[in-house]
Scaffold this motif. Structure first.
Motif, PDB file in Angstrom:
ATOM      1  N   ALA A 244       0.822  -1.210   0.000  1.00 21.63           N
ATOM      2  CA  ALA A 244       0.000   0.000   0.000  1.00 21.63           C
ATOM      3  C   ALA A 244       0.857   1.262   0.000  1.00 21.63           C
ATOM      4  N   SER A 245       2.049   1.176   0.619  1.00 24.60           N
ATOM      5  CA  SER A 245       2.958   2.321   0.666  1.00 24.60           C
ATOM      6  C   SER A 245       4.340   1.823   1.046  1.00 24.60           C
ATOM      7  N   VAL A 246       5.333   2.673   0.856  1.00 24.80           N
ATOM      8  CA  VAL A 246       6.694   2.319   1.278  1.00 24.80           C
ATOM      9  C   VAL A 246       6.739   2.107   2.788  1.00 24.80           C
ATOM     10  N   PHE A 252       6.248  -4.044   7.391  1.00 27.40           N
ATOM     11  CA  PHE A 252       6.026  -5.468   7.156  1.00 27.40           C
ATOM     12  C   PHE A 252       7.341  -6.232   7.149  1.00 27.40           C
ATOM     13  N   VAL A 253       8.310  -5.727   6.427  1.00 33.62           N
ATOM     14  CA  VAL A 253       9.617  -6.376   6.361  1.00 33.62           C
ATOM     15  C   VAL A 253      10.246  -6.469   7.745  1.00 33.62           C
ATOM     16  N   GLY A 281       3.691   1.501  -9.525  1.00 34.21           N
ATOM     17  CA  GLY A 281       4.787   2.385  -9.158  1.00 34.21           C
ATOM     18  C   GLY A 281       5.408   2.061  -7.817  1.00 34.21           C
ATOM     19  N   ILE A 282       4.682   1.326  -6.971  1.00 29.39           N
ATOM     20  CA  ILE A 282       5.228   0.973  -5.662  1.00 29.39           C
ATOM     21  C   ILE A 282       6.449   0.077  -5.807  1.00 29.39           C
ATOM     22  N   VAL A 283       6.529  -0.674  -6.898  1.00 28.64           N
ATOM     23  CA  VAL A 283       7.677  -1.560  -7.113  1.00 28.64           C
ATOM     24  C   VAL A 283       8.946  -0.734  -7.286  1.00 28.64           C
ATOM     25  N   GLU A 284       8.846   0.351  -8.027  1.00 28.81           N
ATOM     26  CA  GLU A 284       9.979   1.263  -8.203  1.00 28.81           C
ATOM     27  C   GLU A 284      10.300   1.969  -6.889  1.00 28.81           C
ATOM     28  N   ALA A 285       9.282   2.387  -6.165  1.00 30.00           N
ATOM     29  CA  ALA A 285       9.495   3.115  -4.917  1.00 30.00           C
ATOM     30  C   ALA A 285      10.186   2.236  -3.875  1.00 30.00           C
ATOM     31  N   ILE A 286       9.768   0.987  -3.770  1.00 29.82           N
ATOM     32  CA  ILE A 286      10.410   0.070  -2.821  1.00 29.82           C
ATOM     33  C   ILE A 286      11.881  -0.115  -3.192  1.00 29.82           C
ATOM     34  N   ALA A 287      12.155  -0.253  -4.479  1.00 26.30           N
ATOM     35  CA  ALA A 287      13.544  -0.408  -4.909  1.00 26.30           C
ATOM     36  C   ALA A 287      14.383   0.807  -4.538  1.00 26.30           C
TER      37      ALA A 287
END
Length: 295
Positions: A244-246, A252-253, A281-287
């Motif tokens: 849902a967000s960074v 969670f991690v 876009g969350i995939v890019e933000a997490i990276a």
């Protein structure tokens, strides 16, 4: 903590290659796909075979690890699966992790007809399936005569690139499959309650904690150090939404790292999917914001 992404083998090939290469560039540690003949709500949509699909991605990437999530004896035989996995280990330059699971009645198994196996039967067959694959990937010549499989002098040459064999990641939730993981797994995969009765965040953590304790007990019975088994949590089958967000993903991690998990795998968001509805876009933000800190 390592983070990986699961892609469904359903999209046009050019799109799949582009996305896999981007995930590698972003620094994700591993990329997985489901190993089915067809799957649930995608049953009447395009669906590619996992091993050729991963083989194609092995040729288009260079560093990201690749894996099945998970191959099961519902339509796999240990000899042919081991031979294909050994070959893919060579094609990928030693980047394959073979994820294995017991499977279930329905979907893949219905294609072949016959009575639906019970949970006990699935667990018993799975234990022999994993044992046979473990031997096949370790030994140049294997014979096996069991309740479910007969193998006569199977050649597995030239053997795996990774030694003593490519890693096995065993999906397990119940006592019998956890015992199998304790004996053979290089990594254990779970997503919480396999019965889906309690998919709340608190309930999932409680169940996963109990599974972790049971895995440790089975390791002790097998004379194995439980810290030698990596622990992979698959996100996406519970009520929690860590994408849902960074901030949600970071929290969670942290919680699952505290439970002893070494790896997190999430499903890549898919437009139109009723469950994985997050902004891609969350995939890019997490990276950008999380992966470098985890390293």
């Amino acid at each position: 903590m390592r983070v990986g992404v699961l892609l469904l083998p359903t999209d046009p090939w050019a799109e799949t290659v582009k996305l896999a290469q981007r995930l590698e560039q972003l620094g994700y540690a591993h990329l997985w796909t489901y190993d089915h003949l067809s799957w649930r709500r995608y049953r009447d949509r395009a669906w590619h075979a996992a091993i050729p699909w991963l083989t194609g991605l092995a040729a288009k990437t260079s560093t990201i690890r690749l894996g099945t999530m998970v191959a099961a004896p519902t339509f796999r035989h240990p000899v042919t699966l081991a031979k294909e996995a050994m070959t893919l280990d060579h094609v990928s330059g030693g980047r394959l992790t073979l994820g294995l699971g017991a499977g279930r009645a329905g979907f893949d198994s219905d294609v072949f007809g016959g009575p639906a196996p019970t949970r006990s039967e699935l667990a018993a067959r799975f234990a022999e399936f994993v044992e046979a694959i473990d031997r096949l990937l370790r030994e140049p010549i294997t014979s096996h005569h069991g309740a479910h499989y007969t193998i006569n002098d199977a050649r597995m040459l030239p053997g795996c690139v990774q030694e003593p064999r490519l890693p096995l990641a065993v999906a397990a939730a119940g006592p019998r499959t956890l015992a199998t993981a304790a004996r053979y797994a290089d990594a254990w995969i779970t997503y919480g309650d396999a019965t889906h009765h309690d998919i709340t965040p608190a309930g999932t953590e409680r169940i996963v904690r109990a599974q972790t304790e049971h895995l440790t007990e089975h390791c002790a019975a097998a004379g194995r150090d439980p810290t030698t088994i990596d622990r992979i949590y698959l996100v996406g089958n519970t009520a929690e939404k860590p994408l849902a967000s960074v901030a949600a993903f970071t929290d969670f991690v942290g919680r699952y790292a505290a439970l002893g998990f070494t790896d997190i795998v999430f499903h890549h968001p898919r437009p139109g999917d009723p469950i994985w509805t997050e902004d891609p876009g969350i995939v890019e933000a997490i990276a950008t914001d999380v992966l470098s800190q985890l390293r």
